[in-house]
Scaffold this motif. Sequence first.
Motif: not given
Length: 364
Positions: A53-54, A56-57, A238, A241, A245
Amino acid sequence: VCAVTLREMATLIVGLRGSGKSNLLNVLLAQLARCADLLIFAIDLKGGRMAAPWIEPWLAGRTPKPVVDWLATDREEAERMLRALLRAVDARSRSGSGGEKIIPSPRQPAILLVCDEIAVILGVGMGGPRYSDEGVTNATLAGLATQLVMTGRSEAIDPIMATQRGTVTMTGSADLKSQCALRIGLGVASEADARLIIPDDVRIAADLARLRYPGTGIVQMGKQGRVLPVKFYRIEYDEIGQIAERYGHIRPAPDRLLADALGEDYASRWRRAASSIPGVARRAMVPAGAPADQGHPDRRRATGMLRSAGVKGMTVRAIAEQLAADGRPVAHQTVQRWLTEEAAAGRVENASYGRWKWRGDRPV
């Protein structure tokens, strides 16, 4: 509020399954993401679940750089990363930059290596091949990690490691464990396990063994440091992200010395990751911050060596060793890439027995 220092400190986090280790790593990553003088590397053999998740953006194109700058999800990539970090330690040490020690800045960032469940890659008898001819062994990785822990402090390269128990069989090396001055204990199975984390305080070990709630633990910084009870923040999946970002635009790139030492292993990290991390193939395969080294002085020095060698030529190893002797260590893979590009331009040729020769029929 409990404030701890991660810079110049090897960190060991110990706790049973469900005690909150992964959450704590994410809490620390959320703090570190805001540091513009720090590169974050991660080893996560659970398919990159913790680190995914780090990045993903960045994969989605919502931020220019990922929070986790290099992610290893298999043993081979973990070995590349550890060897690259040891080259970085050596290069910074030889350069004398910073005097007594490196002072991190956006132009010369520190590196923190975050490793989840180190027993999987470092532990004794914890899986993986037993012999080197079958693949990268735990013993090999444990030796590299121990060397990094022992030498990286003054060069601003340090690890944060998490495991389920504090035994030597889980950490891979008593020497590695002894260098971890910052220790964080979460839930453990018994007082005996607690004393593996905080060995010099029986009362605190008893308190640690009685913890029952995820996210509760104790922290000790340094052998003589005060032991503090803590309750860690909870970070929801959640939220990661959004944080990644928000801070992607301040993530630094390695300085020239660091990039040269990390070498081709670092420059091509996302090309290799495309086959193992979903979504990476969508991104450009030359990551932000990769060095454009066509006119790099060490590259010119390498081609100059070939000119001087004449018809005898030189091997990649010989060139890399000469550069290292001149105080400018460069990875063998980087030298190989330079020569391959020079050959494509017609300036050098790959002769027999791995020797490269200067053609001399076209200007550099």
